[in-house]
Design an enzyme around this catalytic site. Sequence first.
Site, PDB file in Angstrom:
ATOM      1  N   HIS A   1       0.880  -1.195   0.034  1.00 47.53           N
ATOM      2  CA  HIS A   1      -0.059  -0.132  -0.003  1.00 47.53           C
ATOM      3  C   HIS A   1       0.844   1.086   0.019  1.00 47.53           C
ATOM      4  O   HIS A   1       0.565   2.215  -0.854  1.00 47.53           O
ATOM      5  CB  HIS A   1      -0.851  -0.094   1.114  1.00 47.53           C
ATOM      6  CG  HIS A   1      -1.942  -0.691   1.070  1.00 47.53           C
ATOM      7  ND1 HIS A   1      -2.945  -1.186   2.149  1.00 47.53           N
ATOM      8  CD2 HIS A   1      -2.715  -1.272  -0.028  1.00 47.53           C
ATOM      9  CE1 HIS A   1      -3.945  -2.058   1.779  1.00 47.53           C
ATOM     10  NE2 HIS A   1      -3.764  -1.886   0.305  1.00 47.53           N
TER      11      HIS A   1
ATOM     12  N   CYS B   1      -1.173  -3.814 -16.942  1.00 53.31           N
ATOM     13  CA  CYS B   1      -2.132  -3.099 -16.191  1.00 53.31           C
ATOM     14  C   CYS B   1      -1.492  -2.914 -14.819  1.00 53.31           C
ATOM     15  O   CYS B   1      -2.014  -2.607 -13.831  1.00 53.31           O
ATOM     16  CB  CYS B   1      -3.250  -3.373 -16.284  1.00 53.31           C
ATOM     17  SG  CYS B   1      -3.627  -4.853 -15.775  1.00 53.31           S
TER      18      CYS B   1
END
Length: 549
Positions: free
Chosen positions: A185, A482
């Site tokens: 994160h 992606c």
Amino acid sequence: MNHIAKGVPVVPGVGYGPVIRPEPRPAIPAPTTVAEEDRAAEIARYDAAAATVATRLTERAGLAAGAAAEVLSATADLARDRGLSAAAAQRIQAGSDAVHACAAATDQFAALFTQLGGLMAERVTDLHDIRDRIVAELTGQPEPGVPHPTEPSVLVADDLSPADTAGLDELTVALATRLGGPTSHTAIIARQLGIPCVVAVTDLPEIGVGTPVLVNGDTGEILIEPDETTARAAVRAAADQRAVTASWHGPGRTADGHPVGILANVQDGPSAQQAAQSQAEGVGLFRTELAFLNRETEPTVAEQADLYAEVLRAFAGRKVVVRTLDAGSDKPLAFTGATDEPNPALGVRGLRLAFADPGILDRQLDAIAKAAERTGELPWVMAPMVATVADARFFAERARSRGLVAGVMVEVPAVALLADRVLEHVDFLSIGTNDLTQYTMAADRLSPELATLTDPWQPAHLALVAQVARAGQVAGKPVGVCGEAAADPLLACVLTGLGITSLSAATAALPAVGARLATVTLDQCRHAATAALAAEDPAAAREAARTAC
């Protein structure tokens, strides 16, 4: 300089300034025994504190965007988690006070998540952050977090919670953490915010607050007490590069005119509208499941169609790739009926959910088709966690029966190895480098100890990407990337040299990628790709590519 530490670079750029550190955890007072007649009130006190923390995080999510909003919302949901609340209440019913019940319940879930490993292990940092915020609320102590600097500063920490990273002050000019990996994160949000960042600095010393530090997000070096003149020159050079980046206006192409699609990753209508105002030429990854994480019941076809239509309208006339539900693992959806698994990263997730309940996929494809009909757009759709040629055929038949362009994600090495056969059934491939790296290297992508293994610059990973790209060229079908690798400007050159046709990343990362590609020729990209593939490790691959282009 007194010391140079080395970590995994995840966001390019240079930051220099005095060190700041997160505030320490709130102190936990001595335990007390709660009388039986007071236990209901103590449970209510815990629930109120947890609700307050969840509300604050939700409010912050509303002010954020992209990945920051996403992880803040997920952390808020954790504060509201019924299982965590029930575990705390059970301990209070046994006589524990709310503070120690909170700590014990957190330890229970942290141990479980650690044992599960994979993506679930990432939630341990979130759990500890929630615990500290609830304890601070219960005891009246200041909410933990990162201090707001008064001058440009470098944040150094063992690790950072999503809430801390998402709420960074603009005067925080760089990050360096001992833990974390390229897809943590911290890395994802820092990339969205454009803050130079180095993670997994295993030899990071105990640097005192106020010590001047230079963080190089291109090389992964941390220079402690560097020569000030040299450090400021490096910062100026990085600022000049940012100015070049800011002046880039697309479309994506190399210096000699070879086109490379520069696309955005989005999760809902608002994020798509924001991306549409940027240099993004389209959407390469629409993460549909993120809009449904808080739902107890499956959204109706009409509700889903409304959401999908928002994104299609934002990019009217442009490419939009919709990923069907990537539920399971670290993104459980209540309405899918998913259960606990020993290793959720290798379990029933993505397209595998549709094998047990095809209706979930069929209804989502119906909704995408309805949104397409309503807007007059033709979205591309792709399935996650495909592992076999039969999987690809299964999905393509369902998508094409609704008039949609069908593709699949390449996250499992088996699909990369058989890409030529998969392409017989689908119209395009999109490589999810986060999971492909993890599964290729047999290493938890969130483990700080294995961050070097899960680096997308691993030559073995690049070799699989090259194989998929070659299959696409032979079939005359596009192959995009992606995953987070697409946000690395230097790696974008290598990927282009391998034959990748489009790159999709967080909106904030796109200008740097496009600007870097505009400075090199296709031949330079190919030379960089060849050099990176020949390297023995990620550091050598980076250096070889940097030399080539």
